[in-house]
Write a protein that holds these residues in place. Structure first.
Motif, PDB file in Angstrom:
ATOM      1  N   ASN A   1       0.699  -1.208   0.007  1.00  0.00           N
ATOM      2  CA  ASN A   1      -0.189  -0.088   0.078  1.00  0.00           C
ATOM      3  C   ASN A   1       0.938   1.218  -0.011  1.00  0.00           C
ATOM      4  N   THR A   2       2.185   1.072  -0.177  1.00  0.00           N
ATOM      5  CA  THR A   2       2.844   2.473  -0.212  1.00  0.00           C
ATOM      6  C   THR A   2       2.908   2.939  -1.614  1.00  0.00           C
ATOM      7  N   THR A   3       2.748   4.286  -1.710  1.00  0.00           N
ATOM      8  CA  THR A   3       2.808   5.123  -2.938  1.00  0.00           C
ATOM      9  C   THR A   3       3.769   6.315  -2.911  1.00  0.00           C
ATOM     10  N   ALA A   4       4.257   7.003  -4.049  1.00  0.00           N
ATOM     11  CA  ALA A   4       4.756   8.205  -3.909  1.00  0.00           C
ATOM     12  C   ALA A   4       4.378   9.206  -5.092  1.00  0.00           C
ATOM     13  N   TYR A   5       4.032  10.195  -4.795  1.00  0.00           N
ATOM     14  CA  TYR A   5       3.858  11.383  -5.967  1.00  0.00           C
ATOM     15  C   TYR A   5       5.029  12.003  -6.007  1.00  0.00           C
ATOM     16  N   VAL A   6       5.607  12.169  -7.157  1.00  0.00           N
ATOM     17  CA  VAL A   6       7.073  12.721  -7.478  1.00  0.00           C
ATOM     18  C   VAL A   6       6.787  13.878  -8.409  1.00  0.00           C
ATOM     19  N   ALA A   7       7.679  15.047  -8.150  1.00  0.00           N
ATOM     20  CA  ALA A   7       7.341  16.071  -9.141  1.00  0.00           C
ATOM     21  C   ALA A   7       8.660  16.823  -8.755  1.00  0.00           C
ATOM     22  N   PRO A   8       9.024  17.723  -9.798  1.00  0.00           N
ATOM     23  CA  PRO A   8      10.213  18.460  -9.918  1.00  0.00           C
ATOM     24  C   PRO A   8      10.384  19.150  -8.360  1.00  0.00           C
ATOM     25  N   GLY A   9      11.765  19.295  -8.085  1.00  0.00           N
ATOM     26  CA  GLY A   9      11.895  20.191  -6.645  1.00  0.00           C
ATOM     27  C   GLY A   9      12.309  19.336  -5.664  1.00  0.00           C
ATOM     28  N   GLU A  10      12.190  19.543  -4.376  1.00  0.00           N
ATOM     29  CA  GLU A  10      12.770  18.671  -3.340  1.00  0.00           C
ATOM     30  C   GLU A  10      12.168  17.376  -3.107  1.00  0.00           C
ATOM     31  N   THR A  11      11.054  17.074  -3.591  1.00  0.00           N
ATOM     32  CA  THR A  11      10.712  15.694  -3.498  1.00  0.00           C
ATOM     33  C   THR A  11      11.118  15.040  -5.012  1.00  0.00           C
ATOM     34  N   GLY A  12      11.603  15.606  -5.851  1.00  0.00           N
ATOM     35  CA  GLY A  12      11.750  15.104  -7.048  1.00  0.00           C
ATOM     36  C   GLY A  12      13.117  14.221  -7.278  1.00  0.00           C
ATOM     37  N   ILE A  13      13.540  13.594  -6.456  1.00  0.00           N
ATOM     38  CA  ILE A  13      14.908  12.712  -6.488  1.00  0.00           C
ATOM     39  C   ILE A  13      14.311  11.512  -5.890  1.00  0.00           C
ATOM     40  N   VAL A  14      14.441  10.546  -6.601  1.00  0.00           N
ATOM     41  CA  VAL A  14      14.447   9.082  -6.419  1.00  0.00           C
ATOM     42  C   VAL A  14      15.329   8.253  -6.525  1.00  0.00           C
ATOM     43  N   PHE A  15      15.579   7.142  -5.624  1.00  0.00           N
ATOM     44  CA  PHE A  15      16.655   6.248  -5.919  1.00  0.00           C
ATOM     45  C   PHE A  15      15.774   4.944  -6.009  1.00  0.00           C
ATOM     46  N   ALA A  16      16.111   4.259  -7.308  1.00  0.00           N
ATOM     47  CA  ALA A  16      15.460   2.957  -7.533  1.00  0.00           C
ATOM     48  C   ALA A  16      16.331   1.729  -7.320  1.00  0.00           C
ATOM     49  N   ALA A  17      15.939   0.986  -6.277  1.00  0.00           N
ATOM     50  CA  ALA A  17      16.881  -0.149  -5.989  1.00  0.00           C
ATOM     51  C   ALA A  17      15.983  -1.495  -5.992  1.00  0.00           C
ATOM     52  N   ASP A  18      15.011  -1.610  -6.496  1.00  0.00           N
ATOM     53  CA  ASP A  18      14.309  -2.783  -6.707  1.00  0.00           C
ATOM     54  C   ASP A  18      14.399  -3.639  -7.775  1.00  0.00           C
ATOM     55  N   THR A  19      15.919  -3.974  -7.923  1.00  0.00           N
ATOM     56  CA  THR A  19      16.253  -4.956  -9.080  1.00  0.00           C
ATOM     57  C   THR A  19      15.966  -6.272  -9.031  1.00  0.00           C
TER      58      THR A  19
END
Length: 184
Positions: free
Chosen positions: A106-124
């Motif tokens: 049930n976890t989600t994330a909205y991402v937009a440019p700015g301070e919350t616009g950095i994501v690290f993708a590690a689910d390889t």
């Protein structure tokens, strides 16, 4: 004997000793027990200040080495479907709004440019069986930078909570920008 100056100096030193170092918080798509999930991470590297041309300090935090850089254009209202990250990578939103969800979680994330616009993708694929879903919302295109981590390294971090980081968790950056933080 009471001295207002001595009292002010002692108070200032006590206040400075209690200041917590400011560290970057980033949304991460990670894996726990073989399944993808979204988490808010606090990276171990602290922001440090630098004086530039004798002007106000700027602040930066080392995010680690990178292996490559891709500038990616995504059409409006695009659904990338469920997938795993091809390798551990930074994803930086330059334009557009993204929604990241995880099947059976049930976890989600909205991402937009700015301070919350950095994501690290590690689910390889080697550590997760289900991956995540990326949707790019809206009637305009999205632009992201995909930046694989050097040697597939995951940055040292602490998990703050399930789900993506939110704007209020970036308030320390606003304090730095406004010059009201006690960071030096």
């Amino acid at each position: 004997m009471y001295s207002p100056i001595r009292s002010a100096i002692i108070s200032s030193l006590l206040l400075l000793s209690s200041v917590t170092a400011l560290k970057p918080n980033v949304t991460a798509v990670a894996a726990v027990d073989g399944h993808s999930t979204i988490q808010c991470w606090q990276l171990d590297n602290e922001f440090t200040s630098k004086n530039v041309l004798n002007r106000s300090s700027i602040y930066s935090a080392d995010l680690g080495g990178v292996a490559n850089l891709s500038y990616t254009f995504i059409p409006p209202n695009y659904d990338q479907g469920v997938h795993s990250a091809p390798f551990n990578q930074w994803v930086i939103f330059i334009k557009g709004i993204g929604l990241i969800t995880v099947p059976n979680d049930n976890t989600t994330a909205y991402v937009a440019p700015g301070e919350t616009g950095i994501v690290f993708a590690a689910d390889t694929p080697d550590i997760t069986s289900d991956g995540h879903r990326s949707q790019y919302l809206g009637v305009t295109e999205s632009i992201i930078m995909q930046i694989p981590a050097l040697n597939n390294q995951v940055p040292a971090h602490t998990v703050l909570h399930p789900g993506g980081c939110v704007t209020s968790e970036m308030s320390g950056l606003w304090e730095l920008a406004l010059g009201i933080s006690s960071q030096t």
